[in-house]
Write a protein that holds these residues in place. Structure first.
Motif, PDB file in Angstrom:
ATOM      1  N   LEU A   1       0.896  -1.105   0.083  1.00 10.81           N
ATOM      2  CA  LEU A   1      -0.101   0.140  -0.091  1.00 10.81           C
ATOM      3  C   LEU A   1       0.993   1.299  -0.010  1.00 10.81           C
ATOM      4  O   LEU A   1       0.489   2.405  -0.622  1.00 10.81           O
ATOM      5  CB  LEU A   1      -0.872  -0.058   1.124  1.00 10.81           C
ATOM      6  CG  LEU A   1      -1.936  -1.247   1.260  1.00 10.81           C
ATOM      7  CD1 LEU A   1      -2.988  -1.177   2.596  1.00 10.81           C
ATOM      8  CD2 LEU A   1      -2.647  -1.100  -0.239  1.00 10.81           C
ATOM      9  N   PHE A   2       1.958   1.158   0.731  1.00 15.17           N
ATOM     10  CA  PHE A   2       2.962   2.105   0.516  1.00 15.17           C
ATOM     11  C   PHE A   2       3.444   2.511  -0.843  1.00 15.17           C
ATOM     12  O   PHE A   2       3.530   3.674  -0.937  1.00 15.17           O
ATOM     13  CB  PHE A   2       3.948   2.125   1.600  1.00 15.17           C
ATOM     14  CG  PHE A   2       5.062   2.983   1.638  1.00 15.17           C
ATOM     15  CD1 PHE A   2       5.144   4.297   2.224  1.00 15.17           C
ATOM     16  CD2 PHE A   2       6.390   2.953   0.983  1.00 15.17           C
ATOM     17  CE1 PHE A   2       6.057   5.191   2.247  1.00 15.17           C
ATOM     18  CE2 PHE A   2       7.266   3.601   0.841  1.00 15.17           C
ATOM     19  CZ  PHE A   2       7.236   5.091   1.572  1.00 15.17           C
TER      20      PHE A   2
ATOM     21  N   LYS B   1       2.902   5.920  -3.297  1.00 14.63           N
ATOM     22  CA  LYS B   1       3.971   6.716  -3.847  1.00 14.63           C
ATOM     23  C   LYS B   1       3.691   6.599  -5.444  1.00 14.63           C
ATOM     24  O   LYS B   1       4.191   7.341  -6.134  1.00 14.63           O
ATOM     25  CB  LYS B   1       5.261   6.184  -3.536  1.00 14.63           C
ATOM     26  CG  LYS B   1       5.456   6.080  -2.015  1.00 14.63           C
ATOM     27  CD  LYS B   1       5.834   7.528  -1.631  1.00 14.63           C
ATOM     28  CE  LYS B   1       6.210   7.959  -0.109  1.00 14.63           C
ATOM     29  NZ  LYS B   1       6.243   9.100   0.322  1.00 14.63           N
ATOM     30  N   LYS B   2       3.123   5.673  -6.127  1.00 13.14           N
ATOM     31  CA  LYS B   2       3.112   5.730  -7.305  1.00 13.14           C
ATOM     32  C   LYS B   2       2.165   6.668  -7.974  1.00 13.14           C
ATOM     33  O   LYS B   2       2.205   7.258  -8.854  1.00 13.14           O
ATOM     34  CB  LYS B   2       2.709   4.095  -7.917  1.00 13.14           C
ATOM     35  CG  LYS B   2       2.460   4.210  -9.312  1.00 13.14           C
ATOM     36  CD  LYS B   2       1.851   2.676  -9.706  1.00 13.14           C
ATOM     37  CE  LYS B   2       1.350   2.777 -11.102  1.00 13.14           C
ATOM     38  NZ  LYS B   2       0.760   3.483 -11.769  1.00 13.14           N
ATOM     39  N   GLN B   3       1.026   6.792  -7.057  1.00  9.08           N
ATOM     40  CA  GLN B   3      -0.154   7.687  -7.688  1.00  9.08           C
ATOM     41  C   GLN B   3      -0.759   7.305  -8.943  1.00  9.08           C
ATOM     42  O   GLN B   3      -0.857   5.883  -9.230  1.00  9.08           O
ATOM     43  CB  GLN B   3       0.033   9.097  -7.232  1.00  9.08           C
ATOM     44  CG  GLN B   3       0.528   9.704  -6.009  1.00  9.08           C
ATOM     45  CD  GLN B   3       1.019  10.865  -6.000  1.00  9.08           C
ATOM     46  OE1 GLN B   3       1.199  11.792  -6.940  1.00  9.08           O
ATOM     47  NE2 GLN B   3       0.970  11.528  -4.696  1.00  9.08           N
TER      48      GLN B   3
ATOM     49  N   VAL C   1       9.898  -7.676   0.897  1.00 11.57           N
ATOM     50  CA  VAL C   1       9.885  -6.291   0.516  1.00 11.57           C
ATOM     51  C   VAL C   1       9.726  -5.843  -0.819  1.00 11.57           C
ATOM     52  O   VAL C   1       8.832  -5.140  -1.459  1.00 11.57           O
ATOM     53  CB  VAL C   1      10.977  -5.451   1.084  1.00 11.57           C
ATOM     54  CG1 VAL C   1      11.145  -4.087   0.543  1.00 11.57           C
ATOM     55  CG2 VAL C   1      10.704  -5.639   2.700  1.00 11.57           C
ATOM     56  N   ILE C   2      10.652  -6.628  -1.653  1.00  8.43           N
ATOM     57  CA  ILE C   2      10.777  -6.221  -3.320  1.00  8.43           C
ATOM     58  C   ILE C   2       9.451  -6.757  -3.895  1.00  8.43           C
ATOM     59  O   ILE C   2       9.087  -6.018  -4.804  1.00  8.43           O
ATOM     60  CB  ILE C   2      12.090  -6.840  -3.757  1.00  8.43           C
ATOM     61  CG1 ILE C   2      12.336  -6.372  -4.984  1.00  8.43           C
ATOM     62  CG2 ILE C   2      11.885  -8.535  -3.909  1.00  8.43           C
ATOM     63  CD1 ILE C   2      12.698  -5.027  -5.183  1.00  8.43           C
ATOM     64  N   THR C   3       8.784  -7.710  -3.502  1.00 14.41           N
ATOM     65  CA  THR C   3       7.539  -8.271  -4.195  1.00 14.41           C
ATOM     66  C   THR C   3       6.646  -7.019  -3.968  1.00 14.41           C
ATOM     67  O   THR C   3       5.825  -6.766  -4.902  1.00 14.41           O
ATOM     68  CB  THR C   3       7.099  -9.414  -3.837  1.00 14.41           C
ATOM     69  OG1 THR C   3       8.237 -10.458  -3.925  1.00 14.41           O
ATOM     70  CG2 THR C   3       5.694  -9.867  -4.516  1.00 14.41           C
ATOM     71  N   ALA C   4       6.311  -6.637  -2.701  1.00 14.94           N
ATOM     72  CA  ALA C   4       5.379  -5.695  -2.368  1.00 14.94           C
ATOM     73  C   ALA C   4       5.570  -4.516  -3.035  1.00 14.94           C
ATOM     74  O   ALA C   4       4.592  -3.740  -3.642  1.00 14.94           O
ATOM     75  CB  ALA C   4       5.331  -5.501  -0.763  1.00 14.94           C
ATOM     76  N   VAL C   5       6.841  -3.942  -3.251  1.00 11.67           N
ATOM     77  CA  VAL C   5       7.077  -2.704  -3.763  1.00 11.67           C
ATOM     78  C   VAL C   5       6.880  -2.714  -5.429  1.00 11.67           C
ATOM     79  O   VAL C   5       6.489  -2.054  -5.869  1.00 11.67           O
ATOM     80  CB  VAL C   5       8.670  -2.341  -3.478  1.00 11.67           C
ATOM     81  CG1 VAL C   5       8.979  -1.089  -4.432  1.00 11.67           C
ATOM     82  CG2 VAL C   5       8.719  -2.108  -1.870  1.00 11.67           C
ATOM     83  N   VAL C   6       7.479  -3.606  -6.229  1.00 14.41           N
ATOM     84  CA  VAL C   6       7.524  -3.719  -7.423  1.00 14.41           C
ATOM     85  C   VAL C   6       5.912  -3.915  -7.940  1.00 14.41           C
ATOM     86  O   VAL C   6       5.702  -3.174  -9.027  1.00 14.41           O
ATOM     87  CB  VAL C   6       8.451  -4.767  -8.175  1.00 14.41           C
ATOM     88  CG1 VAL C   6       9.712  -4.621  -7.951  1.00 14.41           C
ATOM     89  CG2 VAL C   6       8.176  -6.321  -7.800  1.00 14.41           C
TER      90      VAL C   6
END
Length: 528
Positions: free
Chosen positions: A269-270, A274-276, A331-336
């Motif tokens: 979600l974070f 950030k992506k918007q 972390v990397i999966t959630a972020v990408v």
């Protein structure tokens, strides 16, 4: 000439909620098409890996991600860095082909279109999901195949209904049929496909949906078994009965998995915040981050099925490696995924759960003298608990593990693990399923009332007073609605215009319309 009347009769019949035989027949065809497209998708991934072994392209550029991924550790650091970056550039160019309001992908996109767009999935979006997922997977992004597969299957079902110009009340069911077919085809688990489609995607259990979805899942599994054989996605050894000590360790592991699932959702979600609504910069950031992570921890690249298979067969890793791999993968999966890479989260969540279960087994063995002989048991319960907690889909997770292991011994510990993990994530950490939380961040309300669900299953064609049977058009209503619309859409339009009846029209060529009848508020209320 008899074709047109027969198609018209089929459409009129399907406007009724009880048109099960006709809908089931179309669902079988949906399963056949979805299974076929997914077989092509997996064959493309296989050929990409096989092609890399020839002299035409350097071997390190691609890796096979169909059933067993090749080791990313064998690739040079330079390739591990630049493959995701190049993939991000290609994804940016590809996704720009979609209109701005259609740049969502995966299971969340399917749920959104089912809820807010009566199951109408744009075919362009589905095609871009197909090739976007292919690019993301071959370039080493830490994403899963399941989300894209569900999108592709649902898109196939929806588009089939669109080209046949079927009533809108059938599009959602056909999209659900495609989603079930996707899960059934990927894992060779038809029961799990059915439950997943109804629990996660459609969020309803009705006879009108259940039978067609079951037929579609069966047909997709037949396609998969014809092409690849009858084995499931993972080769799981026989799991012996667990002792009391093993069940205690299962409880502790499930509690930790629930916390990790909540953390995974929050990080995702974070990234979404950030992506918007931007496209290029977030994707390039995802590529850079994945490239850096690939250089530092190669095992984070790809879906993670190779790691799961190794853990299931008792391959030994150090505790420190498993902990680092788990946190990095999370972390990397959630972020990408949050930054817009068109991949899924189910495959990586299974890998994270499997890693957690194996790690806890090794910790218990080292500090509490518990045997590591049951590492397969804790790997299986761990992977299924993480899937359940991330999706908040306990029944789909339970059926998945039953079909994969084909063992009744796993029922009790799997249920225990699923319950604790789901409760920890939802009640202790306040997290709903990942897709519901994503909709909250985007400001979308996907809740549908039981009345709306009922009315969405009926088309206006089955409720209108036909102009051929009565002179209902001598004084036609001022406002009109398309004959393919649902009863819920008709009632909403009546409320908006503050009228009690609508003219039902049929779209013809050259933007011309033909009046077909009248639908009244009274005829809709009789359904309730």
């Amino acid at each position: 000439m008899p074709t047109k009347p027969s198609i018209h009769k089929l459409r009129m019949r399907l406007a009724q909620s009880e048109a099960l035989p006709q809908l089931t027949l179309i669902a079988l065809f949906t399963g056949l098409l979805s299974g076929g497209f997914l077989a092509v998708f997996e064959q493309m991934l296989y050929l990409a890996g096989a092609f890399s072994q020839r002299s035409l392209i350097p071997e390190q550029i691609f890796s096979t991600v169909v059933s067993v991924e090749s080791g990313y550790e064998s690739l040079s650091p330079l390739i591990r860095f630049f493959a995701p970056v190049a993939g991000a550039v290609l994804l940016s160019l590809l996704i720009k082909l979609c209109p701005r309001d259609q740049r969502s992908f995966g299971i969340a996109h399917v749920i959104e279109r089912l809820t807010l767009n009566r199951g109408w999935l744009p075919i362009r979006n589905t095609i871009i999901q197909f090739f976007g997922a292919f690019i993301a997977l071959i370039s080493g992004f830490s994403v899963g195949r399941e989300g894209p597969a569900v999108h592709i299957g649902a898109g196939v079902g929806s588009y089939l209904g669109q080209i046949l110009r079927l009533p809108a009340n059938t599009l959602g069911v056909l999209a659900g049929c495609g989603a079930a077919a996707a899960i059934a085809a990927l894992f060779n688990t038809p029961m799990a496909g059915v439950i997943f489609a109804m629990e996660v995607v459609m969020k309803e259990y009705t006879l009108e949906s259940f039978i067609p979805i079951m037929a579609s899942a069966v047909m997709a599994s037949v396609v998969t078994q014809t092409v690849y054989g009858s084995t499931t996605a993972f080769q799981i050894p026989v799991i012996p009965l667990a002792s009391i000590e093993e069940l205690l360790l299962t409880v502790i592991t499930a509690l930790i998995i629930g916390l990790l699932a909540a953390l995974f959702i929050r990080v995702n979600l974070f990234a979404i915040k950030k992506k918007q609504k931007r496209l290029t910069i977030p994707l390039l950031c995802a590529g850079l981050l994945m490239g850096i992570m690939g250089v530092l921890i190669p095992a984070t690249m790809g879906v993670g099925y190779d790691t799961i298979q190794s853990l299931l067969h008792g391959e030994t890793f150090t505790i420190s490696f498993l902990v680092i791999l788990l946190l990095a993968k999370l972390v990397i999966t959630a972020v990408v995924v949050g930054l817009g890479v068109p991949g899924g989260v189910i495959g990586p969540s299974l890998m994270m759960g499997a890693t957690t279960g194996a790690c806890m087994t090794m910790i218990a063995s080292q500090f509490f003298n518990i045997s590591t002989a049951q590492i397969t048991f804790h790997t299986v319960t761990g992977m299924i608990a993480m899937m359940a907690a991330v999706l908040q889909a306990p029944l789909a997770a339970l059926v998945t593990v039953l079909e994969m292991t084909q063992s009744s011994e796993i029922i009790l510990p799997a249920m225990l693990s699923i319950v604790i993990a789901c409760l920890t994530s939802s009640q202790l950490c306040g997290q709903q399923g990942i897709f519901a939380m994503q909709f909250q961040v985007k400001g979308l309300n996907i809740r549908v009332s039981p009345m709306a669900q009922l009315l969405n299953r009926v088309g206006v064609a089955s409720l209108m007073v036909d102009n051929r049977s009565s002179d209902v058009l001598s004084n036609p209503p001022a406002h009109s609605i398309d004959i393919q619309s649902t009863a819920h859409e008709a009632l909403k339009m009546m409320d908006d215009y503050k009228v009690n009846q609508l003219l039902v029209i049929k779209q013809k060529a050259e933007n011309k319309t033909k009046p077909c009848g009248v639908i009244t508020r009274t005829s809709i209320r009789q359904l309730l």
